[in-house]
Design a protein around this motif. Structure first.
Motif, PDB file in Angstrom:
ATOM      1  N   THR A   1       0.853  -1.237   0.132  1.00 33.86           N
ATOM      2  CA  THR A   1       0.058  -0.078   0.135  1.00 33.86           C
ATOM      3  C   THR A   1       0.706   1.240   0.000  1.00 33.86           C
TER       4      THR A   1
ATOM      5  N   LEU B   1      -6.466   3.265  -5.549  1.00 37.67           N
ATOM      6  CA  LEU B   1      -6.604   1.986  -4.681  1.00 37.67           C
ATOM      7  C   LEU B   1      -7.800   2.463  -3.688  1.00 37.67           C
TER       8      LEU B   1
ATOM      9  N   LEU C   1      -6.720  -4.479  -1.919  1.00 39.38           N
ATOM     10  CA  LEU C   1      -5.777  -5.296  -2.678  1.00 39.38           C
ATOM     11  C   LEU C   1      -6.520  -6.835  -2.786  1.00 39.38           C
TER      12      LEU C   1
END
Length: 589
Positions: free
Chosen positions: A458, A470, A477
């Motif tokens: 991240t 993101l 993820l």
């Protein structure tokens, strides 16, 4: 259209695949045994039923013969044959399909094992659609080799012997005739079908493979074809190939119809002759009357064993052509070979490129007499216009292409002396075309470092300017990309590839056009992150954009496959005639 080989090569091309049946011989032999049981049960059931009906009718003519006739034993025999036929059919389906599926699984593994060592350059001669077609359609075609040709042919031979023996018990002459007639019919029909249909069958397989490969490639490029108005023309091309394939299939169908007519004609002649012989023997008291139905129906049931052989054998050409295509991949010698163990130990990670020459198969000179040394921990930019050989040089460093002359060394150890494991562990690479697998973003990033934590991943994505992207992922993820990463923009996909490479612990980082498609602000941000993350590691950055390169240790410029100049950014900027200085001036203007 395929070029048809001579008969000996047609047979030999199937030899490797026949040999691969050995590990599954138990399953395949069991399948043939159950199939034989099924056929012999059919012959016995039909023949016994015919005798039983005839004998029952004759026994019922008088009360004394009706009372003396044994109805129970033939009934029990017919029921036994029915049960064994059903059980045999079930057993044959289970065992033969199990053996065949295991065989096909092994074939796919063998073909993939042959493809895997090939360098990307060697694979490009086939194309993804072509390789996919060979791994699916061609291997599926080999499914018929055992199920429809080898096993049925062996079973038919044994069934002919069984039918002839069964009839021969009561009349040796008719038994021999039935066996010979069945053998002749079972040989002539398949042989004619094979000879007549070899060319259209091979043509069909060639066109089918071509159509599947083209369709996959056209669908992959659908957006570009629609944008440039080429989809209709490409669709028309696909339809033309499909019509050619359908024409070959129609010709195959006509040959199949002819083979069926021939088989039924031979059946009629054989059955008529057998019945005539039986009637003659009955008229001369040498055979009991009920046996005429027994023999006629036994011959009729025996034809069940050979009736499907012409249709199966007419597809041998299709199978042989598929085997030739698979053999072309399976026996392809890898253009790059690796020793199983290191033949020399690298002394550090210094990269030495010494008089490197790379020429492609079409004669294009990609690199010519390139020499360059990249010291441990040095950050070098490889600059030059498109087509100058930058990507080819990167491919030579990771042995995706093999130079015709010259040598690349890692820590004074030539690359060809290093095992693939050692070579791959030395480099982290982000190519121009980033591929994302159908797996979570986390799993895609962990290709760089399987031990990387979510926090590390991240943090790196945020540093590369992918924080907003993101945050838009519903599961972070854990989210999955679309196939090939099409859900990301070009710039996002490129930065994702850079993140994957930077996560790696490899001592040398190779980045091919990492800032392509990015605005100047984002490109500068990405270059800063790359510089920070590669501290203490060797960096070779391929680009044609001069912005942000002054922070690197050296600049090397390629032009038309030759090393034009090399030096520190400051030294090159101090030379007004240098390529690096000129393109920097253009950017300023």
């Amino acid at each position: 259209m395929p070029k048809h080989a001579n008969p000996s090569s047609r047979v030999s091309v199937l030899s490797p695949y026949l040999g691969q049946m050995r590990p599954f011989a138990a399953w395949l032999m069991a399948g043939m045994l159950f199939s034989l049981v099924t056929l012999l049960s059919s012959i016995g059931m039909i023949a016994l039923s015919g005798w039983f009906l005839s004998a029952s009718a004759l026994a019922g003519l008088t009360a004394s013969t009706a009372a003396a006739f044994n109805y129970f034993l033939p009934s029990a025999g017919i029921r036994l044959f029915v049960l064994t036929r059903t059980s045999g059919r079930y057993g044959e389906r289970v065992t033969s399909h199990e053996g065949t599926l295991r065989l096909l699984s092994q074939l796919r593994r063998h073909v993939y094992a042959a493809i895997e060592p090939l360098s990307p350059t060697a694979l490009q001669r086939y194309g993804s659609g072509e390789l996919f077609s060979r791994l699916t359609a061609d291997i599926d075609a080999l499914d018929s080799l055992y199920l429809r040709i080898v096993a049925p042919s062996i079973v038919a031979l044994l069934a002919i012997i069984g039918c002839g023996t069964l009839v021969g018990v009561f009349s040796p002459v008719i038994g021999v005739f039935a066996a010979l007639a069945l053998t002749f019919s079972g040989t002539l029909g398949p042989w004619l079908a094979w000879r007549m249909n070899h060319s259209p069958s091979s043509t069909w397989q060639a066109l089918n493979g071509r159509l599947r490969g083209q369709l996959i490639e056209r669908l992959d490029a659908l957006a570009e074809l629609l944008i440039y108005g080429r989809w209709e023309a490409e669709s028309a091309s696909l339809i033309r190939v499909q019509r050619q394939r359908d024409a070959a299939e129609c010709q195959t169908a006509r040959i199949w119809g002819f083979s069926q007519w021939l088989t039924q004609t031979l059946l009629g002649l054989t059955l008529t002759t057998a019945l005539a012989m039986a009637a003659w023997f009955i008229s001369h008291g040498r055979l009991e009357a009920p046996l005429i139905a027994f023999m006629g129906l036994a011959v009729l049931a025996g034809f069940e064993a050979i009736s499907l052989l012409p249709q199966a054998w007419q597809n041998v050409g299709r199978i042989q052509y598929a085997a030739q295509r698979l053999e072309g991949v399976r026996t392809q010698v890898p253009t790059v070979r690796y020793p199983s163990q290191d033949q020399a130990e690298p002394l550090g990670t210094q990269l030495t490129i010494d008089h490197l020459h790379v020429t492609f198969a079409d004669g294009t000179q990609a690199l010519s007499d390139v020499s360059l040394t990249i010291n441990v921990g040095e950050h070098v930019a490889l600059l030059g216009p498109s087509g100058s050989g930058k990507t080819t040089l990167l491919n030579a460093l990771v042995r995706f292409v093999e130079p015709q002359r010259g040598e690349v060394s890692l820590g004074q150890a030539p690359l060809f002396t290093l095992s693939e494991h050692t070579l791959r562990a030395a480099f982290a690479v982000a190519p121009q075309n980033i591929h994302l697998f159908v797996a979570s973003y986390r799993e895609n990033l962990k290709l760089g470092d399987p031990q990387a934590s979510d926090e590390q991943m991240t943090e790196l994505l945020l540093a590369l300017g992918l924080g907003e992207w993101l945050s838009e992922q519903p599961e972070g993820l854990d989210n999955y990309p679309d196939e090939g990463g099409s859900s990301l923009s070009g710039g996002q996909l490129r930065r994702f590839g850079v993140a994957r490479a930077l996560l790696s612990l490899a001592p040398i980082v190779l980045l091919d056009e990492p800032t392509e498609g990015l605005d100047d602000t984002t490109a500068t941000q990405v270059l800063n992150v790359i510089g920070q993350r590669c501290q203490g590691r060797t960096l070779l950055l391929v680009t044609h954009r001069p912005a942000g390169l002054t922070q690197l240790d050296r600049i090397a410029v390629l032009d038309r496959g030759r090393l034009l100049e090399a030096g520190t950014p400051q030294a090159l900027l101090a030379k007004p005639k240098s390529y690096f200085c000129k393109i920097n001036q253009r950017v300023v203007l």
